[in-house]
Write a protein that holds these residues in place. Structure first.
Motif, PDB file in Angstrom:
ATOM      1  N   PRO A 160      -3.397  16.258   8.620  1.00  0.00           N
ATOM      2  CA  PRO A 160      -4.216  15.704   7.539  1.00  0.00           C
ATOM      3  C   PRO A 160      -4.787  14.342   7.917  1.00  0.00           C
ATOM      4  CG  PRO A 160      -2.089  16.470   6.718  1.00  0.00           C
ATOM      5  CD  PRO A 160      -2.016  16.499   8.204  1.00  0.00           C
ATOM      6  N   THR A 161      -5.992  14.069   7.484  1.00  0.00           N
ATOM      7  CA  THR A 161      -6.593  12.773   7.736  1.00  0.00           C
ATOM      8  C   THR A 161      -5.939  11.736   6.830  1.00  0.00           C
ATOM      9  OG1 THR A 161      -8.300  13.090   6.050  1.00  0.00           O
ATOM     10  CG2 THR A 161      -8.790  13.872   8.292  1.00  0.00           C
ATOM     11  N   ARG A 162      -6.151  10.469   7.167  1.00  0.00           N
ATOM     12  CA  ARG A 162      -5.611   9.402   6.324  1.00  0.00           C
ATOM     13  C   ARG A 162      -6.158   9.501   4.910  1.00  0.00           C
ATOM     14  NH1 ARG A 162      -6.315   4.246  10.381  1.00  0.00           N
ATOM     15  NH2 ARG A 162      -4.427   4.539  11.616  1.00  0.00           N
ATOM     16  N   GLU A 163      -7.438   9.846   4.810  1.00  0.00           N
ATOM     17  CA  GLU A 163      -8.054   9.939   3.487  1.00  0.00           C
ATOM     18  C   GLU A 163      -7.348  10.980   2.630  1.00  0.00           C
ATOM     19  OE1 GLU A 163     -12.465  10.534   1.454  1.00  0.00           O
ATOM     20  OE2 GLU A 163     -12.206  10.724   3.618  1.00  0.00           O
ATOM     21  N   ILE A 164      -7.005  12.129   3.233  1.00  0.00           N
ATOM     22  CA  ILE A 164      -6.304  13.179   2.497  1.00  0.00           C
ATOM     23  C   ILE A 164      -4.909  12.713   2.097  1.00  0.00           C
ATOM     24  CG2 ILE A 164      -5.293  15.480   2.704  1.00  0.00           C
ATOM     25  CD1 ILE A 164      -7.661  16.266   4.438  1.00  0.00           C
ATOM     26  N   LEU A 165      -4.213  12.046   3.018  1.00  0.00           N
ATOM     27  CA  LEU A 165      -2.867  11.563   2.726  1.00  0.00           C
ATOM     28  C   LEU A 165      -2.872  10.573   1.566  1.00  0.00           C
ATOM     29  CD1 LEU A 165      -1.440  11.033   6.335  1.00  0.00           C
ATOM     30  CD2 LEU A 165      -0.706  12.747   4.677  1.00  0.00           C
ATOM     31  N   PRO A 190      -2.456   0.381   7.065  1.00  0.00           N
ATOM     32  CA  PRO A 190      -2.047   1.715   6.609  1.00  0.00           C
ATOM     33  C   PRO A 190      -0.858   2.262   7.385  1.00  0.00           C
ATOM     34  CG  PRO A 190      -4.130   1.801   7.814  1.00  0.00           C
ATOM     35  CD  PRO A 190      -3.834   0.361   7.588  1.00  0.00           C
ATOM     36  N   GLN A 191      -0.752   1.908   8.679  1.00  0.00           N
ATOM     37  CA  GLN A 191       0.359   2.422   9.482  1.00  0.00           C
ATOM     38  C   GLN A 191       1.705   1.955   8.936  1.00  0.00           C
ATOM     39  OE1 GLN A 191      -2.301   0.870  10.658  1.00  0.00           O
ATOM     40  NE2 GLN A 191      -3.272   2.141  12.225  1.00  0.00           N
ATOM     41  N   GLU A 192       1.779   0.698   8.520  1.00  0.00           N
ATOM     42  CA  GLU A 192       3.035   0.164   8.007  1.00  0.00           C
ATOM     43  C   GLU A 192       3.231   0.491   6.526  1.00  0.00           C
ATOM     44  OE1 GLU A 192       2.990  -3.992   8.761  1.00  0.00           O
ATOM     45  OE2 GLU A 192       3.162  -3.792  10.943  1.00  0.00           O
ATOM     46  N   SER A 193       2.149   0.544   5.780  1.00  0.00           N
ATOM     47  CA  SER A 193       2.261   0.708   4.332  1.00  0.00           C
ATOM     48  C   SER A 193       2.527   2.145   3.910  1.00  0.00           C
ATOM     49  CB  SER A 193       0.983   0.211   3.651  1.00  0.00           C
ATOM     50  OG  SER A 193       0.793  -1.164   3.887  1.00  0.00           O
ATOM     51  N   SER A 251      -6.472 -10.818  -0.972  1.00  0.00           N
ATOM     52  CA  SER A 251      -6.131 -11.276   0.377  1.00  0.00           C
ATOM     53  C   SER A 251      -4.828 -10.645   0.852  1.00  0.00           C
ATOM     54  CB  SER A 251      -6.024 -12.802   0.411  1.00  0.00           C
ATOM     55  OG  SER A 251      -4.993 -13.258  -0.453  1.00  0.00           O
ATOM     56  N   TRP A 252      -3.925 -10.401  -0.083  1.00  0.00           N
ATOM     57  CA  TRP A 252      -2.652  -9.762   0.279  1.00  0.00           C
ATOM     58  C   TRP A 252      -2.888  -8.304   0.662  1.00  0.00           C
ATOM     59  CZ3 TRP A 252       0.753  -5.883  -0.792  1.00  0.00           C
ATOM     60  CH2 TRP A 252       2.074  -6.066  -0.367  1.00  0.00           C
ATOM     61  N   ILE A 253      -3.743  -7.615  -0.097  1.00  0.00           N
ATOM     62  CA  ILE A 253      -4.060  -6.220   0.216  1.00  0.00           C
ATOM     63  C   ILE A 253      -4.726  -6.120   1.582  1.00  0.00           C
ATOM     64  CG2 ILE A 253      -5.448  -4.224  -0.459  1.00  0.00           C
ATOM     65  CD1 ILE A 253      -5.124  -4.990  -3.321  1.00  0.00           C
ATOM     66  N   SER A 254      -5.660  -7.028   1.858  1.00  0.00           N
ATOM     67  CA  SER A 254      -6.403  -6.983   3.114  1.00  0.00           C
ATOM     68  C   SER A 254      -5.502  -7.179   4.322  1.00  0.00           C
ATOM     69  CB  SER A 254      -7.498  -8.054   3.112  1.00  0.00           C
ATOM     70  OG  SER A 254      -8.385  -7.870   2.031  1.00  0.00           O
ATOM     71  N   TYR A 285      -7.428   1.388  -1.724  1.00  0.00           N
ATOM     72  CA  TYR A 285      -8.009   0.466  -0.740  1.00  0.00           C
ATOM     73  C   TYR A 285      -8.054   1.117   0.644  1.00  0.00           C
ATOM     74  CZ  TYR A 285      -8.543  -3.545   2.366  1.00  0.00           C
ATOM     75  OH  TYR A 285      -8.980  -4.407   3.348  1.00  0.00           O
ATOM     76  N   PHE A 286      -6.953   1.708   1.057  1.00  0.00           N
ATOM     77  CA  PHE A 286      -6.905   2.340   2.375  1.00  0.00           C
ATOM     78  C   PHE A 286      -7.853   3.533   2.451  1.00  0.00           C
ATOM     79  CE2 PHE A 286      -2.311   0.712   2.833  1.00  0.00           C
ATOM     80  CZ  PHE A 286      -2.756  -0.444   3.458  1.00  0.00           C
ATOM     81  N   LYS A 287      -7.929   4.298   1.379  1.00  0.00           N
ATOM     82  CA  LYS A 287      -8.802   5.472   1.373  1.00  0.00           C
ATOM     83  C   LYS A 287     -10.259   5.066   1.551  1.00  0.00           C
ATOM     84  CE  LYS A 287      -9.631   7.614  -2.464  1.00  0.00           C
ATOM     85  NZ  LYS A 287      -9.495   8.413  -3.709  1.00  0.00           N
ATOM     86  N   ASN A 288     -10.637   3.935   0.973  1.00  0.00           N
ATOM     87  CA  ASN A 288     -12.027   3.479   1.033  1.00  0.00           C
ATOM     88  C   ASN A 288     -12.361   2.703   2.303  1.00  0.00           C
ATOM     89  OD1 ASN A 288     -12.552   4.571  -1.515  1.00  0.00           O
ATOM     90  ND2 ASN A 288     -11.899   2.702  -2.562  1.00  0.00           N
ATOM     91  N   HIS A 289     -11.346   2.106   2.935  1.00  0.00           N
ATOM     92  CA  HIS A 289     -11.616   1.255   4.095  1.00  0.00           C
ATOM     93  C   HIS A 289     -11.150   1.834   5.423  1.00  0.00           C
ATOM     94  CE1 HIS A 289     -12.061  -1.612   0.785  1.00  0.00           C
ATOM     95  NE2 HIS A 289     -12.734  -2.384   1.614  1.00  0.00           N
TER      96      HIS A 289
END
Length: 221
Positions: A48-53, A123-126, A116-119, A214-218
């Motif tokens: 699965p792609t990151r977007e799907i996950l 995704p690998q760690e979160s 700024s915290w989200i940025s 955020y991860f899905k969009n970026h």
């Protein structure tokens, strides 16, 4: 002289030309006597792609959050004879550190994560962290439901439904919860314990949704 019957001629058959000989179905490739089914694109499962996950995580978190939100106001009014917002603000700085710390999620319920915290998150760690957060929620909601069932509390089913809405891949064992926390003690203690876990479950779900979006969009691939 009788009338002659006209017989219609059958249309000529249309030939499509010589047909190629029927080929036998190909056999799976064997390696050391074992069928290599992974070599076929029909049997190979794509990662699965990151977007799907992240879309899947967002959907599960939203469903669970909506369910918990439905009975929150009534729950606080019945158990504590208070308004939800007022009671929340009265205990806003209190958390079970074994369940959720301020370092893990630097926000309270109904607050927005600092951009700024989200940025600064990757995704690998979160991703594994978010999955583990959901496992925490599923465990505590299930334990609360079990506890409330023993005292015939009508909210037992609602907590159980909340736990059911969260899919489980690597469930946490009951040892994650410190010994004695889930034992049925004084009613007042049980109410406050369940409130802290309920409130912070909602806070975690808000966090998971915000970060997943955020991860899905970026970081979509």
């Amino acid at each position: 002289m009788g009338s002659a019957c006209c017989k219609k001629k059958s249309p000529p058959e249309i030939s499509s030309g010589p047909q190629p000989p029927r080929q036998p179905s190909p056999e799976p490739v064997k390696t050391n006597g074992v069928h290599d089914s992974q070599s076929s694109p029909l049997t190979r499962r794509e990662t699965p792609t990151r977007e799907i996950l992240f879309s899947g995580i967002t959907l599960s978190a939203r469903n669970a959050l909506r369910h918990l939100e439905v009975f929150g106001e009534e729950y606080v009014r019945e158990k504590f004879e208070s308004n939800f917002h007022v009671y929340h603000m009265s205990w806003i700085d209190q958390r079970y550190d074994w369940f959720l710390t301020h370092d893990e999620i630097p926000k309270n319920l109904n607050e927005t994560l600092d951009q700024s915290w989200i940025s600064a998150c990757s995704p690998q760690e979160s991703l594994p962290q978010m999955k583990q957060f959901l496992e925490r929620i599923k465990l505590v909601l299930s334990q609360i439901a079990k506890d409330l069932t023993e005292v015939e509390d009508r909210y037992a089913e609602l907590f159980a439904e909340g736990a059911h809405k969260i899919p489980s891949r690597n469930p946490l064992g009951p040892e994650f919860i410190p010994q004695g926390i889930m034992e049925v003690g004084h009613t007042s203690f049980r109410y406050h314990r369940d409130w802290f876990l309920y409130r912070d479950s909602r806070n975690i779900l808000e966090y998971v949704i915000a970060l997943s979006e955020y991860f899905k969009n970026h970081y979509s691939s």
